[in-house]
Motif scaffolding. Structure first.
Motif, short mmCIF file in Angstrom:
data_model
loop_
_atom_site.label_atom_id
_atom_site.label_comp_id
_atom_site.label_asym_id
_atom_site.label_seq_id
_atom_site.Cartn_x
_atom_site.Cartn_y
_atom_site.Cartn_z
N LEU A 143 0.82 -1.21 0.00
CA LEU A 143 0.00 0.00 0.00
C LEU A 143 0.85 1.26 0.00
O LEU A 143 0.45 2.28 -0.55
CB LEU A 143 -0.95 -0.01 1.19
CG LEU A 143 -2.03 -1.10 1.15
CD1 LEU A 143 -2.84 -1.10 2.44
CD2 LEU A 143 -2.93 -0.92 -0.05
N ALA A 144 2.03 1.20 0.63
CA ALA A 144 2.92 2.36 0.66
C ALA A 144 3.57 2.61 -0.69
O ALA A 144 3.97 3.73 -1.01
CB ALA A 144 3.98 2.17 1.73
N MET A 145 3.69 1.57 -1.53
CA MET A 145 4.26 1.67 -2.88
C MET A 145 5.61 2.39 -2.88
O MET A 145 5.87 3.26 -3.71
CB MET A 145 3.31 2.40 -3.83
CG MET A 145 2.05 1.68 -4.15
SD MET A 145 2.41 0.48 -5.41
CE MET A 145 0.88 -0.35 -5.49
N GLY A 146 6.45 2.03 -1.97
CA GLY A 146 7.79 2.62 -1.93
C GLY A 146 7.79 4.10 -1.65
O GLY A 146 8.66 4.83 -2.10
N GLY A 147 6.80 4.58 -0.91
CA GLY A 147 6.71 6.01 -0.59
C GLY A 147 5.81 6.80 -1.52
O GLY A 147 5.56 7.98 -1.29
N TYR A 148 5.34 6.17 -2.58
CA TYR A 148 4.48 6.86 -3.55
C TYR A 148 3.03 6.41 -3.45
O TYR A 148 2.23 6.72 -4.33
CB TYR A 148 4.99 6.61 -4.97
CG TYR A 148 6.36 7.18 -5.21
CD1 TYR A 148 6.53 8.54 -5.42
CD2 TYR A 148 7.48 6.37 -5.21
CE1 TYR A 148 7.79 9.08 -5.63
CE2 TYR A 148 8.74 6.89 -5.42
CZ TYR A 148 8.89 8.25 -5.62
OH TYR A 148 10.12 8.78 -5.83
N GLY A 149 2.67 5.72 -2.41
CA GLY A 149 1.32 5.19 -2.25
C GLY A 149 0.24 6.24 -2.30
O GLY A 149 -0.81 6.04 -2.89
N LEU A 150 0.50 7.38 -1.67
CA LEU A 150 -0.51 8.45 -1.65
C LEU A 150 -0.84 8.89 -3.08
O LEU A 150 -2.00 9.06 -3.43
CB LEU A 150 -0.01 9.64 -0.84
CG LEU A 150 -0.92 10.85 -0.78
CD1 LEU A 150 -2.22 10.50 -0.08
CD2 LEU A 150 -0.23 12.00 -0.08
N TYR A 151 0.18 9.05 -3.91
CA TYR A 151 -0.04 9.48 -5.29
C TYR A 151 -0.70 8.38 -6.12
O TYR A 151 -1.60 8.65 -6.91
CB TYR A 151 1.29 9.90 -5.93
CG TYR A 151 1.98 10.97 -5.13
CD1 TYR A 151 1.50 12.26 -5.09
CD2 TYR A 151 3.12 10.66 -4.40
CE1 TYR A 151 2.12 13.24 -4.34
CE2 TYR A 151 3.75 11.63 -3.64
CZ TYR A 151 3.26 12.91 -3.62
OH TYR A 151 3.87 13.87 -2.88
N VAL A 152 -0.23 7.15 -5.95
CA VAL A 152 -0.77 6.03 -6.72
C VAL A 152 -2.22 5.79 -6.36
O VAL A 152 -3.11 5.77 -7.23
CB VAL A 152 0.05 4.75 -6.49
CG1 VAL A 152 -0.62 3.55 -7.12
CG2 VAL A 152 1.47 4.92 -7.01
N TRP A 153 -2.52 5.60 -5.08
CA TRP A 153 -3.88 5.30 -4.66
C TRP A 153 -4.79 6.52 -4.81
O TRP A 153 -5.98 6.37 -5.10
CB TRP A 153 -3.90 4.74 -3.24
CG TRP A 153 -3.12 3.47 -3.17
CD1 TRP A 153 -1.99 3.25 -2.47
CD2 TRP A 153 -3.40 2.25 -3.87
NE1 TRP A 153 -1.53 1.97 -2.68
CE2 TRP A 153 -2.38 1.33 -3.54
CE3 TRP A 153 -4.39 1.84 -4.75
CZ2 TRP A 153 -2.33 0.04 -4.05
CZ3 TRP A 153 -4.34 0.55 -5.26
CH2 TRP A 153 -3.33 -0.32 -4.91
N GLY A 154 -4.24 7.70 -4.65
CA GLY A 154 -5.03 8.91 -4.89
C GLY A 154 -5.46 9.02 -6.35
O GLY A 154 -6.59 9.40 -6.65
N SER A 155 -4.54 8.65 -7.25
CA SER A 155 -4.87 8.67 -8.69
C SER A 155 -5.96 7.66 -9.02
O SER A 155 -6.88 7.95 -9.78
CB SER A 155 -3.63 8.36 -9.51
OG SER A 155 -2.65 9.34 -9.31
N TYR A 156 -5.85 6.47 -8.43
CA TYR A 156 -6.89 5.46 -8.63
C TYR A 156 -8.24 5.95 -8.09
O TYR A 156 -9.28 5.76 -8.72
CB TYR A 156 -6.53 4.14 -7.96
CG TYR A 156 -5.64 3.26 -8.79
CD1 TYR A 156 -6.12 2.64 -9.93
CD2 TYR A 156 -4.32 3.02 -8.42
CE1 TYR A 156 -5.32 1.82 -10.70
CE2 TYR A 156 -3.50 2.21 -9.18
CZ TYR A 156 -4.00 1.61 -10.32
OH TYR A 156 -3.19 0.81 -11.08
N ALA A 157 -8.22 6.59 -6.93
CA ALA A 157 -9.46 7.07 -6.32
C ALA A 157 -10.11 8.16 -7.18
O ALA A 157 -11.33 8.13 -7.40
CB ALA A 157 -9.19 7.59 -4.91
#
Length: 58
Positions: free
Chosen positions: A10-24
């Motif tokens: 879920l953390a995606m190597g520190g980029y989780g916020l951007y990755v999951w935010g984009s999906y959302a």
């Protein structure tokens, strides 16, 4: 990439916020578009009915 736990995934190597935010945001837009299209169609049909009624009464 290999993840050892779900939290690392879920953390995606520190980029989780951007990755999951984009999906959302994408999911929100994809869910909203059919609703907005139906609303525009309904409004256009109502306006067309009012225009036809005003033409027939003139």
């Amino acid at each position: 990439m290999n993840w050892n736990s779900a939290s690392e995934f879920l953390a995606m190597g520190g980029y989780g916020l951007y990755v999951w935010g984009s999906y959302a945001v994408t999911a929100l837009i994809m869910a909203a578009e059919p609703w907005l299209a139906a609303r525009r169609r309904r409004r256009a049909l109502i306006e067309a009915m009012h225009a036809a009624e005003s033409e027939s009464s003139s």
